[in-house]
Design a protein around this motif. Structure first.
Motif, mmCIF file in Angstrom:
data_model
loop_
_atom_site.group_PDB
_atom_site.id
_atom_site.type_symbol
_atom_site.label_atom_id
_atom_site.label_comp_id
_atom_site.label_asym_id
_atom_site.label_seq_id
_atom_site.Cartn_x
_atom_site.Cartn_y
_atom_site.Cartn_z
ATOM 1 N N GLU A 23 50.222 24.415 32.542
ATOM 2 C CA GLU A 23 50.212 23.156 31.729
ATOM 3 C C GLU A 23 50.466 23.579 30.241
ATOM 4 O O GLU A 23 50.128 24.741 30.061
ATOM 5 N N ALA A 24 50.676 22.385 29.767
ATOM 6 C CA ALA A 24 50.624 22.773 28.152
ATOM 7 C C ALA A 24 49.539 23.055 27.594
ATOM 8 O O ALA A 24 48.368 22.342 28.063
ATOM 9 N N ASP A 51 48.798 13.286 32.166
ATOM 10 C CA ASP A 51 49.979 13.198 33.318
ATOM 11 C C ASP A 51 49.242 12.633 34.759
ATOM 12 O O ASP A 51 49.647 13.361 35.601
ATOM 13 N N GLY A 52 48.515 11.444 34.417
ATOM 14 C CA GLY A 52 48.083 10.889 35.866
ATOM 15 C C GLY A 52 46.826 11.526 36.459
ATOM 16 O O GLY A 52 46.620 11.353 37.765
ATOM 17 N N LEU A 136 40.742 14.330 39.052
ATOM 18 C CA LEU A 136 41.076 13.295 39.878
ATOM 19 C C LEU A 136 42.514 12.883 39.721
ATOM 20 O O LEU A 136 43.246 12.730 38.837
ATOM 21 N N ASN A 137 42.925 12.397 40.986
ATOM 22 C CA ASN A 137 44.198 11.595 40.897
ATOM 23 C C ASN A 137 44.221 10.064 40.485
ATOM 24 O O ASN A 137 43.814 9.204 41.161
ATOM 25 N N LEU A 138 44.777 9.752 39.448
ATOM 26 C CA LEU A 138 44.656 8.585 39.102
ATOM 27 C C LEU A 138 45.486 7.383 39.727
ATOM 28 O O LEU A 138 45.303 6.343 39.318
ATOM 29 N N THR A 168 43.940 5.461 30.494
ATOM 30 C CA THR A 168 44.433 6.328 29.464
ATOM 31 C C THR A 168 43.401 6.883 28.675
ATOM 32 O O THR A 168 43.258 7.921 28.074
ATOM 33 N N GLU A 169 42.354 6.027 28.424
ATOM 34 C CA GLU A 169 41.672 6.483 27.223
ATOM 35 C C GLU A 169 40.007 5.607 27.756
ATOM 36 O O GLU A 169 39.878 4.433 28.173
#
Length: 381
Positions: A23-24, A51-52, A136-138, A168-169
């Motif tokens: 990952e970045a 990224d989800g 977690l998978n969003l 997202t936040e």
């Protein structure tokens, strides 16, 4: 808002737990002064929507409890982070956490149809592929809130952040929040309820388990709750040993000296141990010798051995609505005559216990307590 980095540190590679991979690079965890906390959760770089996935940062270590506090069937992702070079000192009741420690607890639900959330004990579909227990998978879960406990020089600070619809936040909500939801059970029945995010003062209602000192303390990450295995990226390991290995825990005694609660839902274990573990985590923060409910004389912590103080044939301090007009906290063999069962089965604000943290009845928990009280022998005549 003034962004004051306090001890901003990139944790050692050993703490990464496989989260970085390809990952970045992510920004370092940042700690803010008590009076300069950020409005947005992402500024901390502890757990972030990327990224989800809801993904803990390097060194932000997930953990779990043998039995957890019931919160309207919400699932929870818990993490701990400590500044590099510091560690908590073991204590049987409370760990001595270093200044700068941050505990996070993210409350979420599996997604249902049309905005509903699911009532389920299955965590299997909560996580991103290949990241069980860690991210977690969003696509499959709905985030509700993330609570922070931050260890300051003068004690712990509680900070609730509420997630937006876009997932997202999360935004700081010092005054708390409330959301209307539909909870769908496994048989497809939908029930409306209000999910309540406590304000910062209400957090102290539970976390100040010493009513005289009134100082906040972590309730979950204590030895008896953490003494279990967790599935880390490199395999399962006892959490206390893992914390010691990564430098988060010192002065760990021999394992024979470490207490352990049990999983209340594990029917292969003793009914009494399961019920006592459930009462300890859900009620013991108030019902202990120094707690807010000390004047009740009802002590529900894991170490209580006096059956009278545990409630057996113990009359209430005050009768009326809160007692359901029942005579004793626990009547052996008779949950339908016991105040304890009445209060955990109630949703009346004047009678329900715990007073904070739920608006629904925990059917599995109340069934366990009913079975336990029914199994007790004796008479209150």
């Amino acid at each position: 808002m003034r962004n004051i980095a306090w001890g901003a540190v990139l944790a050692p590679v050993i703490l990464a737990l496989g989260l970085a991979g390809c990952e970045a690079p992510r920004e370092q965890v940042t700690i803010f002064e008590r009076d300069a906390v950020p409005e947005k959760l992402s500024a901390w770089h502890l757990v972030e929507s990327i990224d989800g996935e809801l993904s803990p940062n390097a060194g932000v270590t997930p953990y779990d409890l043998n039995t957890a506090l019931f919160t309207d069937y919400a699932h929870k992702l818990r993490t701990v982070w400590m500044p590099a070079g510091s560690s908590a000192r073991y204590g049987e009741e409370n760990f001595d956490y270093p200044v700068g420690t941050v505990l996070t607890k993210t409350f979420y639900y599996p997604k249902g149809d049309k905005g509903a959330v699911l009532r389920s004990d299955d965590y299997g579909s909560d996580y991103a592929p290949g990241k069980a227990g860690r991210a977690l998978n969003l696509e499959t879960v709905r985030l509700v809130e993330t609570r922070l406990l931050v260890k300051r020089g003068d004690g712990w600070q509680a900070l609730p952040y509420v997630w937006n619809e876009q997932q997202t936040e999360a935004t700081l909500k010092i005054a708390g929040d409330a959301s209307r939801m539909q909870l769908v059970s496994e048989n497809g029945e939908a029930a409306p309820f209000t999910y309540v995010v406590p304000d910062s003062n209400q957090c102290a209602g539970c976390h100040a388990d010493n009513h005289t000192e009134k100082s906040l303390q972590p309730l979950g990450p204590r030895a008896r709750h953490l003494n279990k295995e967790y599935r880390y990226a490199d395999g399962a390991q006892n959490q206390l040993l893992h914390w010691q290995q990564i430098g988060y825990l010192s002065e760990l005694p021999e394992f024979s000296q470490i207490p352990s609660n049990v999983d209340y839902a594990d029917t292969s274990l003793s009914l009494g141990d399961r019920a006592r573990s459930y009462l300890d985590i859900n009620c013991g923060h108030c019902h202990n010798p120094a707690g807010a409910a000390d004047t009740s004389g009802l002590m529900l912590t894991h170490g209580e051995r006096d059956m009278r103080r545990l409630g057996v044939c113990k009359p209430p301090v005050a009768a009326g609505t809160g007692s359901g007009n029942r005579r004793f906290a626990i009547v052996p063999g008779a949950p339908d005559q016991s105040i304890l069962n009445f209060r955990v089965e109630s949703t009346d604000p004047g009678a329900m216990m715990p007073e904070l943290g739920r608006s629904l009845v925990h059917e599995e928990g109340t069934a366990l307590l009913s079975e336990w009280v029914a199994s007790l022998s004796g008479s209150c005549s």
